[in-house]
Design a protein around this motif. Structure first.
Motif, PDB file in Angstrom:
ATOM      1  N   ILE A 261       2.862  -0.703 -15.423  1.00  0.00           N
ATOM      2  CA  ILE A 261       1.996  -0.329 -14.301  1.00  0.00           C
ATOM      3  C   ILE A 261       1.775   1.176 -14.268  1.00  0.00           C
ATOM      4  O   ILE A 261       0.656   1.659 -14.027  1.00  0.00           O
ATOM      5  N   ALA A 262       2.841   1.946 -14.516  1.00  0.00           N
ATOM      6  CA  ALA A 262       2.710   3.404 -14.518  1.00  0.00           C
ATOM      7  C   ALA A 262       1.755   3.880 -15.609  1.00  0.00           C
ATOM      8  O   ALA A 262       0.983   4.825 -15.404  1.00  0.00           O
ATOM      9  N   ASN A 263       1.772   3.224 -16.757  1.00  0.00           N
ATOM     10  CA  ASN A 263       0.876   3.603 -17.855  1.00  0.00           C
ATOM     11  C   ASN A 263      -0.587   3.295 -17.543  1.00  0.00           C
ATOM     12  O   ASN A 263      -1.494   3.878 -18.151  1.00  0.00           O
ATOM     13  N   ALA A 264      -0.798   2.379 -16.602  1.00  0.00           N
ATOM     14  CA  ALA A 264      -2.170   1.993 -16.240  1.00  0.00           C
ATOM     15  C   ALA A 264      -2.652   2.694 -14.968  1.00  0.00           C
ATOM     16  O   ALA A 264      -3.714   2.361 -14.438  1.00  0.00           O
ATOM     17  N   TRP A 265      -1.893   3.673 -14.489  1.00  0.00           N
ATOM     18  CA  TRP A 265      -2.250   4.367 -13.237  1.00  0.00           C
ATOM     19  C   TRP A 265      -3.648   4.974 -13.312  1.00  0.00           C
ATOM     20  O   TRP A 265      -4.001   5.647 -14.272  1.00  0.00           O
ATOM     21  N   ASP A 266      -4.428   4.712 -12.265  1.00  0.00           N
ATOM     22  CA  ASP A 266      -5.800   5.235 -12.190  1.00  0.00           C
ATOM     23  C   ASP A 266      -6.053   5.686 -10.756  1.00  0.00           C
ATOM     24  O   ASP A 266      -6.307   4.858  -9.875  1.00  0.00           O
ATOM     25  N   PRO A 267      -5.968   6.987 -10.461  1.00  0.00           N
ATOM     26  CA  PRO A 267      -6.158   7.456  -9.085  1.00  0.00           C
ATOM     27  C   PRO A 267      -7.529   7.125  -8.519  1.00  0.00           C
ATOM     28  O   PRO A 267      -7.676   6.938  -7.303  1.00  0.00           O
ATOM     29  N   ALA A 268      -8.538   7.023  -9.376  1.00  0.00           N
ATOM     30  CA  ALA A 268      -9.879   6.684  -8.890  1.00  0.00           C
ATOM     31  C   ALA A 268      -9.890   5.292  -8.267  1.00  0.00           C
ATOM     32  O   ALA A 268     -10.561   5.056  -7.252  1.00  0.00           O
ATOM     33  N   LYS A 269      -9.151   4.371  -8.869  1.00  0.00           N
ATOM     34  CA  LYS A 269      -9.077   3.019  -8.306  1.00  0.00           C
ATOM     35  C   LYS A 269      -8.368   3.033  -6.952  1.00  0.00           C
ATOM     36  O   LYS A 269      -8.763   2.312  -6.033  1.00  0.00           O
ATOM     37  N   ASP A 270      -7.319   3.847  -6.820  1.00  0.00           N
ATOM     38  CA  ASP A 270      -6.625   3.944  -5.532  1.00  0.00           C
ATOM     39  C   ASP A 270      -7.563   4.517  -4.468  1.00  0.00           C
ATOM     40  O   ASP A 270      -7.579   4.052  -3.321  1.00  0.00           O
ATOM     41  N   GLU A 271      -8.354   5.510  -4.844  1.00  0.00           N
ATOM     42  CA  GLU A 271      -9.300   6.085  -3.886  1.00  0.00           C
ATOM     43  C   GLU A 271     -10.341   5.059  -3.474  1.00  0.00           C
ATOM     44  O   GLU A 271     -10.689   4.947  -2.288  1.00  0.00           O
ATOM     45  N   ALA A 272     -10.861   4.317  -4.434  1.00  0.00           N
ATOM     46  CA  ALA A 272     -11.882   3.311  -4.139  1.00  0.00           C
ATOM     47  C   ALA A 272     -11.344   2.204  -3.236  1.00  0.00           C
ATOM     48  O   ALA A 272     -12.080   1.648  -2.410  1.00  0.00           O
ATOM     49  N   ALA A 273     -10.040   1.908  -3.379  1.00  0.00           N
ATOM     50  CA  ALA A 273      -9.416   0.850  -2.569  1.00  0.00           C
ATOM     51  C   ALA A 273      -8.903   1.376  -1.234  1.00  0.00           C
ATOM     52  O   ALA A 273      -8.349   0.606  -0.443  1.00  0.00           O
ATOM     53  N   GLY A 274      -9.051   2.673  -0.972  1.00  0.00           N
ATOM     54  CA  GLY A 274      -8.544   3.254   0.272  1.00  0.00           C
ATOM     55  C   GLY A 274      -7.030   3.335   0.301  1.00  0.00           C
ATOM     56  O   GLY A 274      -6.427   3.311   1.379  1.00  0.00           O
ATOM     57  N   GLU A 275      -6.403   3.469  -0.869  1.00  0.00           N
ATOM     58  CA  GLU A 275      -4.944   3.515  -0.953  1.00  0.00           C
ATOM     59  C   GLU A 275      -4.461   4.871  -1.477  1.00  0.00           C
ATOM     60  O   GLU A 275      -3.537   4.963  -2.281  1.00  0.00           O
ATOM     61  N   GLN A 276      -5.070   5.926  -0.964  1.00  0.00           N
ATOM     62  CA  GLN A 276      -4.654   7.270  -1.359  1.00  0.00           C
ATOM     63  C   GLN A 276      -3.233   7.594  -0.932  1.00  0.00           C
ATOM     64  O   GLN A 276      -2.620   8.531  -1.455  1.00  0.00           O
ATOM     65  N   CYS A 277      -2.681   6.821   0.020  1.00  0.00           N
ATOM     66  CA  CYS A 277      -1.353   7.127   0.570  1.00  0.00           C
ATOM     67  C   CYS A 277      -0.221   6.393  -0.146  1.00  0.00           C
ATOM     68  O   CYS A 277       0.910   6.382   0.345  1.00  0.00           O
ATOM     69  N   LYS A 278      -0.491   5.795  -1.306  1.00  0.00           N
ATOM     70  CA  LYS A 278       0.546   5.026  -1.989  1.00  0.00           C
ATOM     71  C   LYS A 278       1.745   5.886  -2.386  1.00  0.00           C
ATOM     72  O   LYS A 278       2.859   5.377  -2.515  1.00  0.00           O
ATOM     73  N   ALA A 279       1.540   7.195  -2.580  1.00  0.00           N
ATOM     74  CA  ALA A 279       2.650   8.083  -2.937  1.00  0.00           C
ATOM     75  C   ALA A 279       3.263   8.762  -1.722  1.00  0.00           C
ATOM     76  O   ALA A 279       4.167   9.592  -1.872  1.00  0.00           O
ATOM     77  N   TYR A 280       2.798   8.409  -0.519  1.00  0.00           N
ATOM     78  CA  TYR A 280       3.253   9.075   0.700  1.00  0.00           C
ATOM     79  C   TYR A 280       4.069   8.152   1.613  1.00  0.00           C
ATOM     80  O   TYR A 280       4.266   8.446   2.779  1.00  0.00           O
ATOM     81  N   GLY A 281       4.537   7.032   1.064  1.00  0.00           N
ATOM     82  CA  GLY A 281       5.367   6.122   1.840  1.00  0.00           C
ATOM     83  C   GLY A 281       6.766   6.680   2.039  1.00  0.00           C
ATOM     84  O   GLY A 281       7.070   7.830   1.689  1.00  0.00           O
ATOM     85  N   ALA A 282       7.659   5.856   2.576  1.00  0.00           N
ATOM     86  CA  ALA A 282       9.029   6.301   2.872  1.00  0.00           C
ATOM     87  C   ALA A 282       9.755   6.766   1.620  1.00  0.00           C
ATOM     88  O   ALA A 282      10.604   7.658   1.689  1.00  0.00           O
ATOM     89  N   VAL A 283       9.423   6.191   0.466  1.00  0.00           N
ATOM     90  CA  VAL A 283      10.103   6.560  -0.779  1.00  0.00           C
ATOM     91  C   VAL A 283       9.522   7.841  -1.360  1.00  0.00           C
ATOM     92  O   VAL A 283      10.234   8.825  -1.595  1.00  0.00           O
ATOM     93  N   GLY A 284       8.218   7.871  -1.602  1.00  0.00           N
ATOM     94  CA  GLY A 284       7.603   9.000  -2.280  1.00  0.00           C
ATOM     95  C   GLY A 284       7.378  10.209  -1.396  1.00  0.00           C
ATOM     96  O   GLY A 284       7.477  11.349  -1.864  1.00  0.00           O
ATOM     97  N   GLY A 285       7.078   9.993  -0.123  1.00  0.00           N
ATOM     98  CA  GLY A 285       6.737  11.098   0.765  1.00  0.00           C
ATOM     99  C   GLY A 285       7.849  12.112   0.950  1.00  0.00           C
ATOM    100  O   GLY A 285       7.594  13.317   1.081  1.00  0.00           O
ATOM    101  N   MET A 286       9.088  11.646   0.929  1.00  0.00           N
ATOM    102  CA  MET A 286      10.219  12.559   1.117  1.00  0.00           C
ATOM    103  C   MET A 286      10.417  13.489  -0.070  1.00  0.00           C
ATOM    104  O   MET A 286      11.094  14.505   0.033  1.00  0.00           O
ATOM    105  N   ARG A 287       9.809  13.156  -1.217  1.00  0.00           N
ATOM    106  CA  ARG A 287       9.966  13.966  -2.417  1.00  0.00           C
ATOM    107  C   ARG A 287       8.836  14.970  -2.596  1.00  0.00           C
ATOM    108  O   ARG A 287       8.883  15.800  -3.491  1.00  0.00           O
ATOM    109  N   LEU A 288       7.799  14.893  -1.770  1.00  0.00           N
ATOM    110  CA  LEU A 288       6.665  15.789  -1.899  1.00  0.00           C
ATOM    111  C   LEU A 288       6.922  17.088  -1.151  1.00  0.00           C
ATOM    112  O   LEU A 288       7.670  17.118  -0.169  1.00  0.00           O
TER     113      LEU A 288
END
Length: 268
Positions: free
Chosen positions: A97-124
């Motif tokens: 899944i990581a090798n297939a990452w496409d930020p444009a698809k996340d933007e189109a799906a309205g999922e720009q916050c996938k890296a800002y959840g409880a797990v990823g957000g604390m590391r930013l």
């Protein structure tokens, strides 16, 4: 005069105690009264009201904290390149899944916050603002992605709706045993579940809806008086991790609202 007196039994070479009737009555009465009073006092001590999590907190982690990134800099300060998942104990499916990452698809799906959840957000990079929402709930606001987390103390009703980016977090104080006269010490333990699937790294390293996050918040004061907050995070995900993934994040306390500038979620 009513008092105790003795009679010498010379025949058997012993002393026999005799009691006058009034004194005997008083003695028996005291025997009946004193234990009741003692138990009543004990009962009063045991009937003290239970303190709220806010009042019983062994440490104070409220205030504004800025992230100090001294490790994993290339994964946290900038968006890592696609396919760079060094250090992640992921499964084959996770790396696919990581090798297939496409930020444009996340933007189109309205999922720009996938890296800002409880797990990823604390590391930013960014700031945290921690306060008490009420006596049983801590609120954490993050400038990264303009997110808010709530830490619920006690046994409450877990929501049954759709999972969210921040999930549902239960909290408890882990107080340390200290000597008499020493300041209280301890950590805050937070367990988060019911998270919407997201990224543990911004370049598409995934965690699933079955993931659980356990965090330990440890405050300390260094010799120069600065206050620091270390967060140890343990991520468990049977779907995308081959073992528990443990990382640490560090934050320094700053003046309230200093540099507070919430930012939107960005997929890139």
């Amino acid at each position: 005069m009513d008092c105790a007196y003795t009679v010498i039994d010379r025949m058997n070479c012993k002393t026999v105690w005799r009691w006058s009737v009034p004194l005997l009555a008083v003695t028996v009465g005291l025997c009946l009264i004193l234990p009741a009073g003692i138990y009543a006092q004990r009962g009063q001590r045991g009937a003290q009201a239970t303190q709220t999590p806010r009042a019983s907190a062994p440490v104070d982690i409220t205030g504004t904290w800025v992230s100090v990134i001294t490790e994993d800099w290339k994964f946290r300060m900038v968006t890592p390149r696609k396919g760079d998942y060094d250090g992640v104990p992921g499964t084959v499916d996770a790396f696919r899944i990581a090798n297939a990452w496409d930020p444009a698809k996340d933007e189109a799906a309205g999922e720009q916050c996938k890296a800002y959840g409880a797990v990823g957000g604390m590391r930013l990079p960014g700031r945290l603002r921690i306060s008490w929402q009420d006596d049983n709930t801590l609120k954490m606001e993050l400038t990264a992605g303009t997110q808010t987390r709530l830490f619920h103390f006690g046994v409450g009703e877990v929501p049954t709706g759709e999972p969210t980016w921040q999930g549902y977090s239960t909290a408890q104080w882990d107080a340390a045993i200290t000597g008499r006269g020493e300041p209280r010490k301890g950590d805050l333990k937070v367990v988060t579940t019911r998270m919407r699937p997201g990224y543990s790294r911004k370049n598409g390293v995934p965690y699933s809806a079955n993931a659980s996050l356990t965090e330990y918040y440890h405050p300390m004061t260094v010799p120069n008086g600065d206050k620091w907050l270390t967060v140890i995070s343990e991520l468990r995900d049977p779907q995308y991790l081959s073992e528990t993934w443990v990382v640490s994040s560090h934050f320094k306390k700053v003046a309230d609202n200093a540099g507070w500038n919430p930012e939107p979620c960005l997929a890139r």
